[in-house]
Design a protein around this motif. Structure first.
Motif, mmCIF file in Angstrom:
data_model
loop_
_atom_site.group_PDB
_atom_site.id
_atom_site.type_symbol
_atom_site.label_atom_id
_atom_site.label_comp_id
_atom_site.label_asym_id
_atom_site.label_seq_id
_atom_site.Cartn_x
_atom_site.Cartn_y
_atom_site.Cartn_z
ATOM 1 N N THR A 68 -32.760 39.333 59.408
ATOM 2 C CA THR A 68 -33.980 40.116 59.242
ATOM 3 C C THR A 68 -33.865 41.396 60.072
ATOM 4 O OG1 THR A 68 -36.416 40.000 59.240
ATOM 5 C CG2 THR A 68 -35.285 38.947 61.095
ATOM 6 N N THR A 69 -34.933 42.175 60.089
ATOM 7 C CA THR A 69 -34.996 43.385 60.900
ATOM 8 C C THR A 69 -36.466 43.754 61.099
ATOM 9 O OG1 THR A 69 -34.145 45.633 61.195
ATOM 10 C CG2 THR A 69 -34.789 45.008 58.950
ATOM 11 N N PHE A 70 -36.710 44.911 61.668
ATOM 12 C CA PHE A 70 -38.073 45.387 61.906
ATOM 13 C C PHE A 70 -38.531 46.171 60.679
ATOM 14 C CE2 PHE A 70 -35.536 45.933 65.890
ATOM 15 C CZ PHE A 70 -35.914 44.735 66.476
ATOM 16 N N ILE A 71 -39.414 45.599 59.895
ATOM 17 C CA ILE A 71 -39.889 46.285 58.694
ATOM 18 C C ILE A 71 -41.389 46.137 58.544
ATOM 19 C CG2 ILE A 71 -37.750 46.192 57.343
ATOM 20 C CD1 ILE A 71 -39.024 43.709 55.949
ATOM 21 N N PHE A 74 -43.816 43.449 59.967
ATOM 22 C CA PHE A 74 -43.038 42.442 60.681
ATOM 23 C C PHE A 74 -43.250 41.033 60.135
ATOM 24 C CE2 PHE A 74 -43.375 45.998 63.535
ATOM 25 C CZ PHE A 74 -42.132 46.089 64.117
ATOM 26 N N ARG A 75 -43.775 40.923 58.930
ATOM 27 C CA ARG A 75 -44.069 39.608 58.343
ATOM 28 C C ARG A 75 -42.818 38.742 58.227
ATOM 29 N NH1 ARG A 75 -45.166 36.642 53.554
ATOM 30 N NH2 ARG A 75 -47.222 35.756 53.574
ATOM 31 N N ASP A 76 -41.733 39.303 57.700
ATOM 32 C CA ASP A 76 -40.491 38.547 57.544
ATOM 33 C C ASP A 76 -39.995 38.026 58.896
ATOM 34 O OD1 ASP A 76 -38.253 37.871 55.517
ATOM 35 O OD2 ASP A 76 -37.144 38.816 57.154
ATOM 36 N N LEU A 77 -39.992 38.893 59.893
ATOM 37 C CA LEU A 77 -39.560 38.515 61.236
ATOM 38 C C LEU A 77 -40.462 37.425 61.814
ATOM 39 C CD1 LEU A 77 -37.758 38.919 63.722
ATOM 40 C CD2 LEU A 77 -39.200 40.865 64.347
ATOM 41 N N HIS A 78 -41.762 37.562 61.629
ATOM 42 C CA HIS A 78 -42.721 36.582 62.151
ATOM 43 C C HIS A 78 -42.524 35.202 61.506
ATOM 44 C CE1 HIS A 78 -46.496 34.898 63.632
ATOM 45 N NE2 HIS A 78 -46.682 34.455 62.395
ATOM 46 N N ILE A 79 -42.453 35.174 60.192
ATOM 47 C CA ILE A 79 -42.303 33.896 59.469
ATOM 48 C C ILE A 79 -41.009 33.202 59.868
ATOM 49 C CG2 ILE A 79 -41.889 32.894 57.176
ATOM 50 C CD1 ILE A 79 -43.889 35.029 56.089
ATOM 51 N N LEU A 93 -31.252 33.630 64.732
ATOM 52 C CA LEU A 93 -31.876 34.796 64.117
ATOM 53 C C LEU A 93 -30.990 36.013 64.369
ATOM 54 C CD1 LEU A 93 -34.406 32.889 64.991
ATOM 55 C CD2 LEU A 93 -35.704 34.935 64.465
ATOM 56 N N ASN A 94 -30.513 36.637 63.310
ATOM 57 C CA ASN A 94 -29.730 37.861 63.414
ATOM 58 C C ASN A 94 -30.646 39.014 63.002
ATOM 59 O OD1 ASN A 94 -27.566 39.507 63.917
ATOM 60 N ND2 ASN A 94 -26.496 39.033 62.019
ATOM 61 N N ILE A 95 -31.058 39.788 63.978
ATOM 62 C CA ILE A 95 -32.039 40.856 63.756
ATOM 63 C C ILE A 95 -31.356 42.207 63.920
ATOM 64 C CG2 ILE A 95 -34.223 41.854 64.533
ATOM 65 C CD1 ILE A 95 -34.814 39.034 65.773
ATOM 66 N N MET A 96 -31.279 42.984 62.835
ATOM 67 C CA MET A 96 -30.713 44.322 62.945
ATOM 68 C C MET A 96 -31.652 45.158 63.821
ATOM 69 S SD MET A 96 -29.739 47.227 60.137
ATOM 70 C CE MET A 96 -31.432 47.771 59.982
ATOM 71 N N ALA A 97 -31.091 45.677 64.915
ATOM 72 C CA ALA A 97 -31.873 46.444 65.883
ATOM 73 C C ALA A 97 -31.212 47.811 66.077
ATOM 74 C CB ALA A 97 -31.957 45.679 67.202
ATOM 75 N N CYS A 114 -34.504 50.962 59.074
ATOM 76 C CA CYS A 114 -34.537 49.530 58.737
ATOM 77 C C CYS A 114 -34.827 49.315 57.256
ATOM 78 C CB CYS A 114 -35.571 48.806 59.594
ATOM 79 S SG CYS A 114 -35.112 48.698 61.338
ATOM 80 N N LYS A 115 -35.802 50.044 56.731
ATOM 81 C CA LYS A 115 -36.152 49.900 55.317
ATOM 82 C C LYS A 115 -34.981 50.297 54.416
ATOM 83 C CE LYS A 115 -39.734 51.249 51.967
ATOM 84 N NZ LYS A 115 -39.724 50.009 51.266
#
Length: 191
Positions: A68-71, A74-79, A93-97, A114-115
């Protein structure tokens, strides 16, 4: 819901060793300009493709793996974070930062970066739960990779005359990885 009994590992993937001087890493994209793969007369940047850390971890049968990432909101990240917390066993969790200094973009453009990573399919949103791969988002139209690359100074050399082959090569790898991901996914959630 019962709380999981193991650990949640979070990787803020910024695509390089940023804290020690923006050096290339296995997560650095091909052709990226870093302090250890400087672009110039001798080098076109990093010569290898980045390793797909999420897929590598999933292949090791970790119960819950996400990308996931910050988009947007942040719904995807939260879920995905909540699912990870309540997973019995390990979760990853692999989060593109994006790193403004290392990627050389204006800080206020982070959400656009990010988008575009998602819309170009460079950084797809997916999860692997107990071996079941699920694509969480599929772009309505595929955005060419150069729209993401052009926003980052670490790739500016790719836009010089004569370097079009680099963008073509990068796009081919994005397309190959996307097709591989689609083949793995047994479930697709809405766009």
């Amino acid at each position: 819901m019962e709380r999981g009994h193991d650990m949640v590992y979070v990787c803020y993937d910024n695509g390089a060793y940023m804290n020690t001087g923006i050096q290339r890493s296995s997560a650095t994209p091909m052709f990226a300009d870093t302090t250890t793969t400087p672009v110039g007369s001798v080098s076109d940047g990093k010569t290898q493709y980045r390793k797909d850390l999420s897929a590598i971890i999933a292949e090791h049968k970790v119960p819950y793996v996400v990308q996931t990432t910050f988009i947007n909101n942040f719904r995807d990240l939260h879920i995905k974070s909540e699912k990870a917390i309540y997973t019995k066993g390990a979760a990853f969790l692999n989060i593109m930062a994006p790193c403004p200094r290392g990627w050389r973009y204006n800080t206020w453009d982070i959400m656009e970066i990010c988008k575009l990573a998602i819309e170009t399919r460079y950084w797809p949103l997916f999860e692997v739960q107990d071996g079941v791969w699920t694509l969480n988002y599929e772009p309505k139209r595929y955005v060419p990779i150069e729209e993401w690359l052009v926003k980052q100074g670490r790739f500016k050399h790719m836009f010089k005359p004569g370097n079009e082959w680099m963008i073509e090569e990068f796009q081919k790898e994005v397309d190959r990885r996307w097709d591989e991901l689609l083949a793995r996914c047994t479930r697709h959630m809405g766009a």
